[in-house]
Design a protein around this motif. Sequence first.
Motif, PDB file in Angstrom:
ATOM      1  N   PHE A  84       0.799  -1.217   0.000  1.00  0.00           N
ATOM      2  CA  PHE A  84       0.000   0.000   0.000  1.00  0.00           C
ATOM      3  C   PHE A  84       0.839   1.278   0.000  1.00  0.00           C
ATOM      4  O   PHE A  84       0.283   2.369  -0.040  1.00  0.00           O
ATOM      5  CB  PHE A  84      -0.949  -0.005   1.204  1.00  0.00           C
ATOM      6  N   TYR A  85       2.163   1.171   0.031  1.00  0.00           N
ATOM      7  CA  TYR A  85       3.017   2.356   0.065  1.00  0.00           C
ATOM      8  C   TYR A  85       2.864   3.228  -1.182  1.00  0.00           C
ATOM      9  O   TYR A  85       2.979   4.434  -1.108  1.00  0.00           O
ATOM     10  CB  TYR A  85       4.485   1.973   0.212  1.00  0.00           C
ATOM     11  N   ARG A  86       2.618   2.641  -2.331  1.00  0.00           N
ATOM     12  CA  ARG A  86       2.572   3.432  -3.557  1.00  0.00           C
ATOM     13  C   ARG A  86       1.222   4.105  -3.793  1.00  0.00           C
ATOM     14  O   ARG A  86       1.044   4.797  -4.780  1.00  0.00           O
ATOM     15  CB  ARG A  86       2.956   2.588  -4.757  1.00  0.00           C
ATOM     16  N   LEU A  87       0.281   3.920  -2.895  1.00  0.00           N
ATOM     17  CA  LEU A  87      -1.007   4.603  -3.002  1.00  0.00           C
ATOM     18  C   LEU A  87      -0.910   5.989  -2.395  1.00  0.00           C
ATOM     19  O   LEU A  87       0.158   6.573  -2.342  1.00  0.00           O
ATOM     20  CB  LEU A  87      -2.090   3.772  -2.308  1.00  0.00           C
ATOM     21  N   SER A  88      -1.997   6.514  -1.917  1.00  0.00           N
ATOM     22  CA  SER A  88      -2.036   7.863  -1.338  1.00  0.00           C
ATOM     23  C   SER A  88      -1.297   7.877  -0.003  1.00  0.00           C
ATOM     24  O   SER A  88      -1.892   7.747   1.062  1.00  0.00           O
ATOM     25  CB  SER A  88      -3.481   8.300  -1.138  1.00  0.00           C
ATOM     26  N   THR A  89       0.006   8.057  -0.078  1.00  0.00           N
ATOM     27  CA  THR A  89       0.849   8.045   1.108  1.00  0.00           C
ATOM     28  C   THR A  89       1.393   9.446   1.358  1.00  0.00           C
ATOM     29  O   THR A  89       1.828  10.119   0.430  1.00  0.00           O
ATOM     30  CB  THR A  89       2.025   7.070   0.921  1.00  0.00           C
ATOM     31  N   HIS A  90       1.345   9.862   2.616  1.00  0.00           N
ATOM     32  CA  HIS A  90       1.880  11.170   3.001  1.00  0.00           C
ATOM     33  C   HIS A  90       2.927  10.966   4.087  1.00  0.00           C
ATOM     34  O   HIS A  90       2.718  10.190   5.009  1.00  0.00           O
ATOM     35  CB  HIS A  90       0.790  12.085   3.562  1.00  0.00           C
ATOM     36  N   MET A  91       4.034  11.679   3.965  1.00  0.00           N
ATOM     37  CA  MET A  91       5.049  11.631   5.001  1.00  0.00           C
ATOM     38  C   MET A  91       5.341  13.056   5.439  1.00  0.00           C
ATOM     39  O   MET A  91       5.616  13.922   4.611  1.00  0.00           O
ATOM     40  CB  MET A  91       6.329  10.965   4.516  1.00  0.00           C
TER      41      MET A  91
END
Length: 130
Positions: A84-91
């Motif tokens: 799921f990292y390549r989906l809508s991920t925010h850091m």
Amino acid sequence: MARTFCILIALGTQALFSGDLFWFSYKIATSNGLVVYEEKNIAPVMVPYDGQSTLLCTIPLLFDTTLSKEAFFRKHFDTILPCFYRLSTHMLSLNERNLKHQQDRIELIIEPVRFTVDFKDEFATINAVR
């Protein structure tokens, strides 16, 4: 009586059409390298979908038939998380310095997404539903 029977049929067909649909979200926060907050969410979704699915990943996981799919995902959460990292991920990274003190805070947020899973042989194929 007839109304109750119709409601049971409607719920049963809904469960048949959406049995493999799940909801996923994740949030973790660290402060100076230590985990201070972690929220893991996996839950079945009982709403049928008409959206398109895109392949996220295929991972080697042998499904344990003694567990429900939700319990199986909770047990193997760390294995499916990288899908799921390549989906809508925010850091978010925050760094605050004082004279004798430094505060470093990092947050990783994966927005909620619906997904399906297919188990074949020794592999689990995870598809995101948009």
